[in-house]
Design a protein around this motif. Structure first.
Motif, short mmCIF file in Angstrom:
data_model
loop_
_atom_site.label_atom_id
_atom_site.label_comp_id
_atom_site.label_asym_id
_atom_site.label_seq_id
_atom_site.Cartn_x
_atom_site.Cartn_y
_atom_site.Cartn_z
N SER A 449 0.83 -1.20 0.00
CA SER A 449 0.00 0.00 0.00
C SER A 449 0.87 1.26 0.00
O SER A 449 0.61 2.20 -0.75
CB SER A 449 -0.93 0.00 1.22
N VAL A 450 1.89 1.28 0.84
CA VAL A 450 2.81 2.42 0.87
C VAL A 450 3.51 2.57 -0.47
O VAL A 450 3.65 3.69 -1.01
CB VAL A 450 3.84 2.25 2.01
N ALA A 451 3.93 1.44 -1.05
CA ALA A 451 4.67 1.48 -2.32
C ALA A 451 3.82 2.07 -3.43
O ALA A 451 4.30 2.85 -4.26
CB ALA A 451 5.13 0.07 -2.69
N VAL A 452 2.54 1.71 -3.48
CA VAL A 452 1.66 2.19 -4.55
C VAL A 452 1.17 3.61 -4.28
O VAL A 452 1.27 4.49 -5.14
CB VAL A 452 0.45 1.23 -4.71
N ASN A 453 0.65 3.86 -3.08
CA ASN A 453 -0.02 5.13 -2.81
C ASN A 453 0.94 6.28 -2.53
O ASN A 453 0.59 7.44 -2.76
CB ASN A 453 -0.96 4.97 -1.62
N LEU A 454 2.13 5.98 -2.03
CA LEU A 454 3.06 7.04 -1.64
C LEU A 454 4.37 6.99 -2.41
O LEU A 454 4.80 8.00 -2.97
CB LEU A 454 3.32 6.96 -0.13
N PHE A 455 5.01 5.85 -2.48
CA PHE A 455 6.30 5.76 -3.16
C PHE A 455 6.16 5.37 -4.62
O PHE A 455 7.16 5.20 -5.31
CB PHE A 455 7.23 4.81 -2.40
N GLY A 456 4.92 5.26 -5.09
CA GLY A 456 4.70 5.05 -6.52
C GLY A 456 4.73 6.34 -7.30
O GLY A 456 4.52 6.35 -8.51
N GLN A 457 4.97 7.47 -6.61
CA GLN A 457 5.02 8.78 -7.26
C GLN A 457 6.45 9.30 -7.28
O GLN A 457 7.31 8.82 -6.56
CB GLN A 457 4.10 9.75 -6.51
N GLU A 458 6.68 10.30 -8.11
CA GLU A 458 8.00 10.92 -8.18
C GLU A 458 7.84 12.43 -8.04
O GLU A 458 7.23 13.06 -8.89
CB GLU A 458 8.67 10.57 -9.50
N PRO A 459 8.36 13.03 -7.00
CA PRO A 459 9.04 12.37 -5.88
C PRO A 459 8.05 11.63 -4.98
O PRO A 459 6.84 11.94 -5.01
CB PRO A 459 9.67 13.55 -5.13
N PRO A 460 8.53 10.71 -4.18
CA PRO A 460 7.64 10.01 -3.25
C PRO A 460 6.93 10.98 -2.31
O PRO A 460 7.45 12.06 -2.00
CB PRO A 460 8.59 9.07 -2.48
N ARG A 461 5.76 10.56 -1.83
CA ARG A 461 4.95 11.40 -0.97
C ARG A 461 4.95 10.86 0.46
O ARG A 461 5.22 9.68 0.69
CB ARG A 461 3.51 11.48 -1.49
N ALA A 462 4.60 11.74 1.40
CA ALA A 462 4.69 11.39 2.82
C ALA A 462 3.36 11.00 3.44
O ALA A 462 3.33 10.27 4.42
CB ALA A 462 5.28 12.57 3.60
N VAL A 463 2.24 11.50 2.89
CA VAL A 463 0.94 11.36 3.53
C VAL A 463 -0.09 10.92 2.51
O VAL A 463 -0.11 11.42 1.38
CB VAL A 463 0.48 12.70 4.16
N TRP A 464 -0.96 10.00 2.91
CA TRP A 464 -2.06 9.54 2.05
C TRP A 464 -3.33 9.42 2.88
O TRP A 464 -3.31 8.94 4.00
CB TRP A 464 -1.71 8.18 1.44
N ARG A 465 -4.43 9.89 2.29
CA ARG A 465 -5.72 9.76 2.97
C ARG A 465 -6.83 9.92 1.94
O ARG A 465 -6.83 10.86 1.15
CB ARG A 465 -5.88 10.81 4.07
N GLY A 466 -7.78 8.99 1.97
CA GLY A 466 -8.97 9.11 1.14
C GLY A 466 -8.69 9.24 -0.33
O GLY A 466 -9.38 9.97 -1.04
N GLY A 467 -7.68 8.52 -0.82
CA GLY A 467 -7.37 8.56 -2.24
C GLY A 467 -6.50 9.72 -2.66
O GLY A 467 -6.20 9.86 -3.86
N ARG A 468 -6.06 10.55 -1.71
CA ARG A 468 -5.21 11.70 -2.03
C ARG A 468 -3.88 11.59 -1.29
O ARG A 468 -3.84 11.09 -0.17
CB ARG A 468 -5.89 13.01 -1.62
N SER A 469 -2.83 12.05 -1.94
CA SER A 469 -1.52 12.08 -1.28
C SER A 469 -1.06 13.53 -1.16
O SER A 469 -1.53 14.41 -1.89
CB SER A 469 -0.49 11.26 -2.07
N ALA A 470 -0.13 13.76 -0.23
CA ALA A 470 0.35 15.12 0.01
C ALA A 470 1.75 15.07 0.59
O ALA A 470 2.16 14.06 1.17
CB ALA A 470 -0.58 15.87 0.96
N GLN A 471 2.47 16.16 0.44
CA GLN A 471 3.77 16.42 1.06
C GLN A 471 4.87 15.51 0.49
O GLN A 471 4.74 14.28 0.46
CB GLN A 471 3.72 16.26 2.58
#
Length: 682
Positions: A449-471
C-alpha cells in the motif's frame, strides 16, 4: 488580498487535524505559497500554530481560543494565521521547535505557537499553550495577541535584529560539526554512561515525570554488550509492560506517563511509538525467553489490527486521548462498571490483579488499570495458574467488549509513510522472531500500500488519505520504508521490494546527502526554501532519519554488492561524529548505526529447492543473528543485481555467507554453513 485574510481555507485539507479547525472563526491558512505571499503583501506577522490530531492540549486551546469569536477577531485583524499538522510537516515542526528552544531557553511541545516575520519567516516570539484568561502565571492569549501586535507596530527593527540572531543560531545547528578523536568504543561508553546517569533504578525508564518510552535509546542499548545496558533495557521494558503506559485490556502503549512511576498516561496512542516498542519487545522476548513480553506483542498486534488498520492496507496515525466524555474516559473504570460485566469469581481475581481492591488512581474516582499483583501472588490452594489465566482472559475480553460500546476516541486515519515504514519493519521482525506468518503477511500488505499510494510517485509522498496524497517524502520516510523493504526481503524475496529499496537508496544518496561532507539532511535537495535546512542527526520520539538511513544503506549495499552505498553510510557517520561526541544519548540511533557499520551482521544468501532451503531459512532467521535472504528459483536473473545472479535458479541447495563486503565460499549444508560462520566469528 485583504478579503482573503478573513477566509478559513482548511476545508479542502487532507489532514484530519486541519479539518478539525476548518469551522473555526479564525481565518486559518495552510502553509503554502498563497498564505506566505498574503503575509508579505499585507505586511502582517504570521501566527504559526503547530499541533496534531491526538494532542490533548491542542484540543483544549482550540476550544478555548480558536472557537472564541473575540479572540479570532484579533487573530484575523493582526496576523496571517497558519495552521500546520506536525505529522504532515515534521520539517516545519523541527525548525520551529528548535527556534522555540533558542528564544525561550526551554523545550517546546504542542500546541506550538510561533510568531514569524512575514518576509523571512524567522520567529520573534514563541510559546506553546496559552489560556484564554491569565492562569498559573501565563498571559491570556488575547492579551498576548494585543502585545505582539503593539511590539510589531512600534519596535519592528529591534525584532528583526533579534530574529537575525535566531536565524544565525539555527544555521549553525544545521551545519555538520567536525568530530574530534573519539572512536566507536568511546561513543558506546558515553551512551551507556549518559543513559545510566538518567536511569531510574526504582521505576525503570529515564528521568522523572513526565516519562516517555525513549524507544530509540532502548534500541541502542539492546545492541550494546554488557550487564548494565541489558539491565536498563530489561527493567524499563518490564516496568512499561506492567504499568499504566500499557493498555492492559486492549493492547498497545500510550504516548507517555505524567508521573515517574508509569501509572497515569496521557492517553493518546501513536502508531510510531507502538511500532518501535513492538520490535523491542519481540527481540527481548526472544533474547530472554520472556513469555510476558511475547504476550505484549500479541496484544499490541491485536490492537493494531482491530483499531488502526486501513481498508487500503497500511495503518492509521493515531488515536486521541479524549472521547466526547473527556480525556481517558474510554480507558478508565469504576468498580460498579467492572462488577456489572464480570462474574463474581472473575471480578475478585481481576480486581486483585489490577488494583481495583485499592484506592482509585485517576481523578479520585476511577481506576486506570495497572498490574498490581503478579500471577504468582494470586495462586492459592484451590486456584491454579491455568485457572487464573483462564479467568483473567475471560474478564479481559468481557471488559474490552464493554469498552468498545463506549464513544470511541477520534482516530487520525491518514497513512504516514514514515510511521508505516516503522510499523511494517517491526511487525515483520516480530513475525519472524515469534513465528507469526500472519503478521508477516500483514506487513507485506501494508508495504504494498505504501509502495503504490506514496512511493509510486515521483518524488515520493509522505501522507495519504482518502485517495489523495500530500507532502514530499523527507529523509525519515525514505529511511523507514527502506528498512521495511529490507526486513520483508529477508522473509520473502520479491523483486518489487528489491527495486523499491534500490530506488530509495539512490534517492537518499542523490537528494539528502551533502555533496561535500556526506551529512544527511532531513529535506531533499530540490525542496521548497525554508528558514533553514535541518540535519537529520538527533533522535526525538522516533529514530533519527540519518541513523536509520545509515543502517539501510549499508545493509542494501552489502546485499546488492554496491560499495557506493556503503561508502555513503560511512561518510554520513563521519559527518555526524561531532554531534555524537557532544551528546551520544541524543544521537543514540546514529551510535547504533555506527556500531552496525563497524560490526556488520553476517549476511546469508540461500538458494535452491524448498527442501531443505526453507528449513534452513526458518532456523537461521529466527536466531536474529544474521540477515538471511532466500532467493527462490523463479527469480529472473536479469532483475537481480549482478552480485546475486549466480545464485538465481540453483537446482541444488546452496548457502553463501558474507561478512561485510567479504563473501565466504558457498557451502551445500546447514551444518557446513554454521561451522563456517562460527570459524569466522559470526
Amino acid at each position: 488580498m485583504t478579503n482573503e485574510a478573513t477566509e478559513n481555507r482548511l476545508g479542502e485539507a487532507l489532514s484530519p487535524y486541519l479539518l478539525q479547525h476548518a469551522d473555526n472563526p479564525v481565518a486559518w491558512q495552510p502553509w503554502d505559497r498563497e498564505a506566505l505571499a498574503m503575509a508579505r503583501t499585507l505586511d502582517r506577522p504570521i501566527l504559526l500554530s503547530i499541533g496534531y490530531s491526538a494532542c490533548h492540549w491542542c484540543h483544549v486551546m482550540a476550544h478555548e481560543s480558536f472557537e472564541n469569536d473575540e479572540i479570532a477577531e484579533r487573530m484575523n485583524a493582526f496576523f496571517v494565521n497558519i495552521k500546520v499538522d506536525r505529522e504532515e510537516r515534521p520539517d516545519l515542526d523541527r525548525i520551529y521547535q528548535l527556534a522555540h528552544q533558542l528564544l525561550t531557553g526551554r523545550g517546546g511541545g504542542w500546541p506550538l505557537t510561533v510568531f514569524l516575520d512575514p518576509a523571512s519567516h524567522a520567529p520573534f516570539f514563541a510559546g506553546t499553550y496559552f489560556p484564554p484568561e491569565p492562569r498559573h502565571g501565563m498571559i491570556a492569549f488575547g492579551d498576548l495577541l494585543e502585545r505582539i501586535h503593539q511590539v510589531w507596530s512600534t519596535r519592528r527593527e529591534e525584532l528583526r535584529q533579534q530574529h537575525l540572531q535566531v536565524q544565525e543560531a539555527l544555521q549553525a545547528v544545521a551545519t555538520p560539526r567536525p568530530g574530534g578523536e573519539a572512536d566507536l568504543e568511546s561513543a558506546l561508553e558515553s551512551l551507556t554512561a549518559e543513559a545510566g546517569a538518567r536511569f531510574d533504578r526504582d521505576n525503570g525508564g529515564f528521568g522523572g515525570g513526565p516519562k516517555f518510552p525513549q524507544a530509540p535509546l532502548l534500541a541502542a542499548l539492546a545492541e550494546i554488550e554488557g550487564e548494565h545496558p541489558a539491565q536498563m533495557l530489561g527493567d524499563t521494558l518490564t516496568a512499561m509492560a506492567r504499568h499504566g503506559l500499557h493498555d492492559q485490556l486492549g493492547g498497545g502503549f500510550f504516548r507517555y506517563c505524567v508521573d515517574a512511576v508509569w501509572e497515569i498516561p496521557h492517553f493518546e496512542k501513536m502508531l510510531s511509538d507502538n511500532a518501535l516498542l513492538l520490535g523491542l519487545y519481540a527481540r527481548a522476548a526472544r533474547r530472554w525467553q520472556r513469555r510476558d513480553f511475547q504476550a505484549v506483542c500479541e496484544r499490541l498486534v491485536e490492537w493494531l489490527e482491530r483499531e488502526m488498520s486501513l481498508e487500503s492496507g497500511g495503518f492509521a496515525a493515531s488515536l486521541d486521548a479524549d472521547n466526547k466524555d473527556g480525556e481517558g474516559a474510554w480507558y478508565v473504570w469504576t468498580r460498579k462498571e467492572v462488577a456489572e460485566r464480570l462474574t463474581s469469581d472473575e471480578q475478585e481475581l481481576f480486581s486483585a490483579r489490577f488494583g481495583l481492591d485499592g484506592p482509585p488512581n485517576f481523578e479520585s474516582e476511577y481506576w486506570h488499570l495497572v498490574i498490581a499483583r503478579s500471577r504468582g501472588e494470586l495462586v492459592r490452594e484451590d486456584l491454579s495458574e491455568a485457572e487464573i489465566d483462564r479467568r483473567l482472559e475471560s474478564a479481559r475480553k468481557r471488559l474490552l467488549e464493554a469498552r468498545q460500546e463506549r464513544p470511541a476516541p477520534g482516530r487520525d486515519d491518514k497513512m504516514l509513510a514514515n510511521w508505516n515504514g516503522l510499523m511494517i519493519e517491526n511487525l515483520a521482525v516480530a513475525g519472524r522472531l515469534l513465528g507469526r506468518e500472519d503478521w508477516l503477511e500483514g506487513a507485506a500488505k501494508a508495504l504494498d500500500s505504501v509502495a503504490v499510494n506514496l512511493f509510486g510517485q515521483e518524488p515520493p509522498r509522505a501522507v495519504w488519505r482518502g485517495g489523495r496524497s500530500a507532502q514530499t517524502a523527507l529523509l525519515d520516510e525514505h529511511a523507514s520504508v527502506l528498512a521495511a523493504c529490507l526486513e520483508l526481503l529477508a522473509w520473502r524475496f520479491e523483486v518489487r521490494w528489491l527495486n523499491l529499496a534500490r530506488r530509495i537508496g539512490r534517492r537518499i544518496v542523490g537528494q539528502f546527502a551533502d555533496e561535500t561532507s556526506g551529512a544527511l539532511y532531513l529535506t531533499p535537495r530540490d525542496y521548497e526554501s525554508l528558514l533553514t535546512r535541518p540535519l537529520a542527526h538527533a533522535d526525538d520520539a522516533t529514530p533519527a532519519g540519518a541513523g536509520l538511513a545509515v543502517v539501510g544503506l549499508a545493509r542494501l549495499g552489502h546485499l546488492c554488492g554496491d560499495p557506493a552505498l556503503v561508502d555513503a553510510a560511512h561518510k554520513a557517520v563521519d559527518a555526524a561524529r561531532g554531534d555524537i561526541e557532544r551528546s551520544a544519548m541524543a544521537h543514540a540511533t546514529l551510535v547504533r548505526a555506527w556500531n552496525s557499520l563497524e560490526h556488520p551482521r553476517p549476511q546469508v544468501l540461500l538458494a535452491g529447492p524448498d527442501d531443505p532451503v526453507a528449513e534452513w531459512h526458518r532456523k537461521l532467521a529466527a536466531t536474529d543473528r544474521f540477515d538471511v535472504y532466500r532467493l527462490g528459483g523463479d527469480l529472473p536473473p536479469d532483475d537481480l543485481p549482478e552480485s546475486l545472479r549466480p545464485l538465481a535458479g540453483k537446482r541444488e541447495a546452496v548457502a553463501m555467507a558474507c561478512l561485510g563486503q567479504r563473501c565466504l565460499p558457498p557451502v551445500e549444508s546447514l551444518k557446513a554453513l554454521e561451522s563456517q560462520l562460527a570459524s569466522a566469528g559470526g
